[in-house]
Design a protein around this motif. Sequence first.
Motif, PDB file in Angstrom:
ATOM      1  N   LYS A  30      81.537 -65.660  34.173  1.00  0.00           N
ATOM      2  CA  LYS A  30      82.568 -66.679  34.396  1.00  0.00           C
ATOM      3  C   LYS A  30      83.213 -67.038  33.055  1.00  0.00           C
ATOM      4  O   LYS A  30      82.510 -67.127  32.053  1.00  0.00           O
ATOM      5  CB  LYS A  30      81.933 -67.954  34.982  1.00  0.00           C
ATOM      6  CG  LYS A  30      81.284 -67.758  36.330  1.00  0.00           C
ATOM      7  CD  LYS A  30      80.819 -69.070  36.914  1.00  0.00           C
ATOM      8  CE  LYS A  30      79.437 -69.460  36.471  1.00  0.00           C
ATOM      9  NZ  LYS A  30      78.902 -70.637  37.173  1.00  0.00           N
ATOM     10  N   PRO A  31      84.520 -67.277  33.051  1.00  0.00           N
ATOM     11  CA  PRO A  31      85.130 -67.710  31.785  1.00  0.00           C
ATOM     12  C   PRO A  31      84.743 -69.152  31.491  1.00  0.00           C
ATOM     13  O   PRO A  31      84.547 -69.942  32.413  1.00  0.00           O
ATOM     14  CB  PRO A  31      86.630 -67.600  32.065  1.00  0.00           C
ATOM     15  CG  PRO A  31      86.750 -67.755  33.538  1.00  0.00           C
ATOM     16  CD  PRO A  31      85.497 -67.201  34.144  1.00  0.00           C
ATOM     17  N   ARG A  95      97.662 -63.320  17.076  1.00  0.00           N
ATOM     18  CA  ARG A  95      97.364 -63.167  18.509  1.00  0.00           C
ATOM     19  C   ARG A  95      96.085 -62.351  18.729  1.00  0.00           C
ATOM     20  O   ARG A  95      95.488 -62.404  19.808  1.00  0.00           O
ATOM     21  CB  ARG A  95      98.529 -62.488  19.224  1.00  0.00           C
ATOM     22  CG  ARG A  95      99.733 -63.382  19.373  1.00  0.00           C
ATOM     23  CD  ARG A  95      99.532 -64.406  20.505  1.00  0.00           C
ATOM     24  NE  ARG A  95     100.696 -65.273  20.626  1.00  0.00           N
ATOM     25  CZ  ARG A  95     100.789 -66.482  20.076  1.00  0.00           C
ATOM     26  NH1 ARG A  95      99.796 -66.979  19.362  1.00  0.00           N
ATOM     27  NH2 ARG A  95     101.881 -67.208  20.232  1.00  0.00           N
ATOM     28  N   LEU A  96      95.683 -61.588  17.722  1.00  0.00           N
ATOM     29  CA  LEU A  96      94.446 -60.809  17.821  1.00  0.00           C
ATOM     30  C   LEU A  96      93.254 -61.674  17.422  1.00  0.00           C
ATOM     31  O   LEU A  96      92.175 -61.598  18.012  1.00  0.00           O
ATOM     32  CB  LEU A  96      94.533 -59.579  16.908  1.00  0.00           C
ATOM     33  CG  LEU A  96      93.362 -58.606  16.994  1.00  0.00           C
ATOM     34  CD1 LEU A  96      93.330 -57.913  18.354  1.00  0.00           C
ATOM     35  CD2 LEU A  96      93.456 -57.562  15.887  1.00  0.00           C
ATOM     36  N   MET A  97      93.489 -62.512  16.398  1.00  0.00           N
ATOM     37  CA  MET A  97      92.405 -63.351  15.892  1.00  0.00           C
ATOM     38  C   MET A  97      91.957 -64.395  16.919  1.00  0.00           C
ATOM     39  O   MET A  97      90.769 -64.704  17.023  1.00  0.00           O
ATOM     40  CB  MET A  97      92.864 -64.043  14.597  1.00  0.00           C
ATOM     41  CG  MET A  97      91.831 -64.952  13.963  1.00  0.00           C
ATOM     42  SD  MET A  97      90.265 -64.114  13.652  1.00  0.00           S
ATOM     43  CE  MET A  97      90.698 -63.080  12.256  1.00  0.00           C
ATOM     44  N   GLN A  98      92.911 -64.912  17.681  1.00  0.00           N
ATOM     45  CA  GLN A  98      92.576 -65.991  18.628  1.00  0.00           C
ATOM     46  C   GLN A  98      91.529 -65.561  19.659  1.00  0.00           C
ATOM     47  O   GLN A  98      90.475 -66.200  19.758  1.00  0.00           O
ATOM     48  CB  GLN A  98      93.846 -66.511  19.305  1.00  0.00           C
ATOM     49  CG  GLN A  98      94.727 -67.295  18.343  1.00  0.00           C
ATOM     50  CD  GLN A  98      96.143 -67.493  18.844  1.00  0.00           C
ATOM     51  OE1 GLN A  98      96.511 -67.002  19.903  1.00  0.00           O
ATOM     52  NE2 GLN A  98      96.954 -68.191  18.075  1.00  0.00           N
ATOM     53  N   PRO A  99      91.750 -64.474  20.422  1.00  0.00           N
ATOM     54  CA  PRO A  99      90.699 -64.073  21.375  1.00  0.00           C
ATOM     55  C   PRO A  99      89.410 -63.618  20.693  1.00  0.00           C
ATOM     56  O   PRO A  99      88.318 -63.838  21.215  1.00  0.00           O
ATOM     57  CB  PRO A  99      91.333 -62.922  22.165  1.00  0.00           C
ATOM     58  CG  PRO A  99      92.504 -62.485  21.397  1.00  0.00           C
ATOM     59  CD  PRO A  99      92.955 -63.637  20.572  1.00  0.00           C
ATOM     60  N   SER A 106      82.229 -68.230  21.488  1.00  0.00           N
ATOM     61  CA  SER A 106      81.628 -68.278  22.815  1.00  0.00           C
ATOM     62  C   SER A 106      80.182 -67.757  22.737  1.00  0.00           C
ATOM     63  O   SER A 106      79.264 -68.343  23.314  1.00  0.00           O
ATOM     64  CB  SER A 106      82.467 -67.414  23.756  1.00  0.00           C
ATOM     65  OG  SER A 106      81.973 -67.482  25.040  1.00  0.00           O
ATOM     66  N   LEU A 107      79.998 -66.667  21.991  1.00  0.00           N
ATOM     67  CA  LEU A 107      78.643 -66.126  21.790  1.00  0.00           C
ATOM     68  C   LEU A 107      77.760 -67.141  21.067  1.00  0.00           C
ATOM     69  O   LEU A 107      76.583 -67.340  21.421  1.00  0.00           O
ATOM     70  CB  LEU A 107      78.697 -64.842  20.963  1.00  0.00           C
ATOM     71  CG  LEU A 107      79.005 -63.543  21.696  1.00  0.00           C
ATOM     72  CD1 LEU A 107      79.003 -62.390  20.713  1.00  0.00           C
ATOM     73  CD2 LEU A 107      78.007 -63.268  22.805  1.00  0.00           C
ATOM     74  N   LEU A 108      78.345 -67.793  20.054  1.00  0.00           N
ATOM     75  CA  LEU A 108      77.599 -68.811  19.299  1.00  0.00           C
ATOM     76  C   LEU A 108      77.178 -69.948  20.229  1.00  0.00           C
ATOM     77  O   LEU A 108      76.032 -70.410  20.193  1.00  0.00           O
ATOM     78  CB  LEU A 108      78.466 -69.347  18.150  1.00  0.00           C
ATOM     79  CG  LEU A 108      77.875 -70.529  17.373  1.00  0.00           C
ATOM     80  CD1 LEU A 108      76.645 -70.112  16.582  1.00  0.00           C
ATOM     81  CD2 LEU A 108      78.909 -71.142  16.429  1.00  0.00           C
ATOM     82  N   THR A 143      85.877 -64.869  28.705  1.00  0.00           N
ATOM     83  CA  THR A 143      86.468 -66.068  28.111  1.00  0.00           C
ATOM     84  C   THR A 143      87.560 -65.675  27.111  1.00  0.00           C
ATOM     85  O   THR A 143      88.645 -66.271  27.094  1.00  0.00           O
ATOM     86  CB  THR A 143      85.375 -66.909  27.413  1.00  0.00           C
ATOM     87  OG1 THR A 143      84.339 -67.169  28.363  1.00  0.00           O
ATOM     88  CG2 THR A 143      85.915 -68.222  26.884  1.00  0.00           C
ATOM     89  N   ALA A 144      87.267 -64.662  26.300  1.00  0.00           N
ATOM     90  CA  ALA A 144      88.249 -64.199  25.316  1.00  0.00           C
ATOM     91  C   ALA A 144      89.503 -63.662  26.014  1.00  0.00           C
ATOM     92  O   ALA A 144      90.631 -63.920  25.576  1.00  0.00           O
ATOM     93  CB  ALA A 144      87.633 -63.125  24.430  1.00  0.00           C
ATOM     94  N   ALA A 145      89.296 -62.948  27.135  1.00  0.00           N
ATOM     95  CA  ALA A 145      90.443 -62.398  27.873  1.00  0.00           C
ATOM     96  C   ALA A 145      91.298 -63.534  28.451  1.00  0.00           C
ATOM     97  O   ALA A 145      92.526 -63.487  28.385  1.00  0.00           O
ATOM     98  CB  ALA A 145      89.952 -61.480  28.989  1.00  0.00           C
ATOM     99  N   VAL A 146      90.629 -64.546  28.989  1.00  0.00           N
ATOM    100  CA  VAL A 146      91.370 -65.680  29.568  1.00  0.00           C
ATOM    101  C   VAL A 146      92.119 -66.447  28.471  1.00  0.00           C
ATOM    102  O   VAL A 146      93.218 -66.970  28.692  1.00  0.00           O
ATOM    103  CB  VAL A 146      90.410 -66.607  30.366  1.00  0.00           C
ATOM    104  CG1 VAL A 146      91.103 -67.884  30.799  1.00  0.00           C
ATOM    105  CG2 VAL A 146      89.878 -65.876  31.592  1.00  0.00           C
TER     106      VAL A 146
END
Lengths: 167, 259
Positions: A30-31, A95-99, A106-108, A143-146
Amino acid sequence: MNRPLLYAMLILFFFLQLLFSDFASIAGAKPDLGVILVVFVAFFFGAPNAFEAALVFGLLKDIYASGVFGSNAVSLALTALAAGALSSKLSRESRLMQPLAVFVFSLLYFALLYAVSAAASMPPRISLDEYMSAVFIPSSFYTAAVSLVLFPFLIGKFGVDEEKEYL
Amino acid sequence: VRNQKKRIAQALAVLSIIILIILTSSAARIIRINITDTTSPALKAAHSFLGLLDGMAPFAALRTENNILRDRLDLLTRMAEETQAVRDENDRLKALLNFKKTIPYASIAAQVIGRDPSNWSDSVIIDKGTANGIKQDMAVISVRGLVGRIVEAGNCSSKILLITDPNLKVGVMIRRNRQGGVMVGRGAGRCKVVYISLDSDARPGDKIITAGFGSVFPKGILVGDIEKTGRDQARLYKYAIVKPSQDLSKLEEVLCIVK
């Protein structure tokens, strides 16, 4: 920073998470909209604001979830502090750094959640590596994709000028 | 000012850790139950509203496909969808009612009104509480199989810990060979049966049922199917990954078994 807007977003994201997260799950992943919001606030409005948002979102999660009470709040708040501390060292407008940042934080957050739950009264019965592969990594990816969609949305809503120094 | 903010943030971090330690006691339980209970009518209303929106979603595609007949099509299709949604709900409730008649335990039917917002734990909130006869530690099932157990019971809402939550343990057995094990949640919609003896011939496709050990789960309730098997790291036991027979992410109605 527009605080009423932040709280409106916190509540909106929380209720989306509460009512839709299971329907949006892909193979159980789940995101986590809270992580996206917290990383966004940390990037553009600094650690104290992100910390505040994280505590509120985390506590809301703790009320409706079934894990150790306070574990989400503490883990997300510490993630917010880490994101805030590192935000000036990262090119946040990329735009690459944000996700990528959302994925890492998110992993942290998941690792902290695991550690807090293990330290509190509920020792997890599944090993960390099994949980990482089954839940944490897929959910962090999701989550990164969303965040690819939500970051531009939040930037637009908050009227953030990505070149401007907010911190 | 920045240093001051930092100090406040650090103080709040310490404070939240202290709160965590304090609130792991029964106070946390009371806070949670009361807040969930108070907000359950709003949750129920939001859930019903979203259900309505969900039923109307296909209209959007139809509208774009046919601009000429848009207005009329909208009306007719919406009516059809709404009727279908009512019919589906009716079928589900009928199935639940028939199932309720066939199971050998008294049960209380309830509707899911909220889902766990965390990736860590797996639980759902239902619209029935102690006022309806729900008690803590009741087993919860659906038409398709075991769902979980009640962990918090408020006055008009309750929280079910799902079988996929890592903190739920269930004594189970393989239906074909009656060999037992302990099932724990694994997250991501799966469970794991541990402590299966090494000489067991457990294989993918085998049905897992509750063993009836302890006082929570009655014996013989279908849990799911084995997806894969393996040996644990110490190689003392086998384990099996189980796919629950009920897709817990799409759970809508449940039955709480009255002991």
